[in-house]
Design a protein around this motif. Structure first.
Motif, PDB file in Angstrom:
ATOM      1  N   HIS A   5       0.858  -1.180   0.000  1.00  0.00           N
ATOM      2  CA  HIS A   5       0.000   0.000   0.000  1.00  0.00           C
ATOM      3  C   HIS A   5       0.895   1.231   0.000  1.00  0.00           C
ATOM      4  O   HIS A   5       1.866   1.294   0.759  1.00  0.00           O
ATOM      5  CB  HIS A   5      -0.903   0.033   1.233  1.00  0.00           C
ATOM      6  N   ALA A  52      -5.672  -1.410   4.039  1.00  0.00           N
ATOM      7  CA  ALA A  52      -5.098  -0.070   3.872  1.00  0.00           C
ATOM      8  C   ALA A  52      -5.642   0.907   4.912  1.00  0.00           C
ATOM      9  O   ALA A  52      -4.917   1.766   5.408  1.00  0.00           O
ATOM     10  CB  ALA A  52      -5.382   0.446   2.463  1.00  0.00           C
ATOM     11  N   SER A  71      -2.586   0.499  -4.108  1.00  0.00           N
ATOM     12  CA  SER A  71      -2.030  -0.766  -3.637  1.00  0.00           C
ATOM     13  C   SER A  71      -1.654  -1.619  -4.830  1.00  0.00           C
ATOM     14  O   SER A  71      -2.182  -1.441  -5.928  1.00  0.00           O
ATOM     15  CB  SER A  71      -3.014  -1.515  -2.745  1.00  0.00           C
TER      16      SER A  71
END
Length: 72
Positions: A5, A52, A71
Motif C-alpha cells: 500500500h 489499507a 495498492s
C-alpha cells in the motif's frame, strides 16, 4: 497475502519520517512485513496483510497529513 500500500505523507524532516517508522514498526510481526519511507518524495510504502484503512489510521496518529495512493 501481503499487498504493498502506498501513502502520501507530509514529512518535512527525518524526525517526521522517524515518527512514521516508529508507529508502523510496532505492527511488524502483526501483519506489516516491510516499510519503505521516501522522505524526498514524501511517500510511504507498506508491505502488509492488513487493510489499507488500518495502516492509514496508524500513520495519521503521528499527526501527519496522510493520503492513501494505491495498492499493488
Amino acid at each position: 497475502m501481503a499487498k504493498v500500500h502506498e501513502f502520501k505523507v507530509t514529512m518535512t524532516c527525518e524526525g517526521c519520517s522517524g515518527a512514521v517508522e516508529r508507529v508502523l514498526g510496532k505492527l511488524k510481526g502483526q501483519g506489516v512485513e516491510k516499510i519503505d519511507i521516501n522522505l524526498e518524495n514524501q511517500t510511504v510504502k507498506v508491505e502488509t496483510s492488513l487493510p489499507a484503512e488500518v495502516i492509514l489510521d496508524v500513520i495519521k496518529k503521528t499527526g501527519k497529513e496522510t493520503v492513501y495512493v494505491s495498492s499493488s
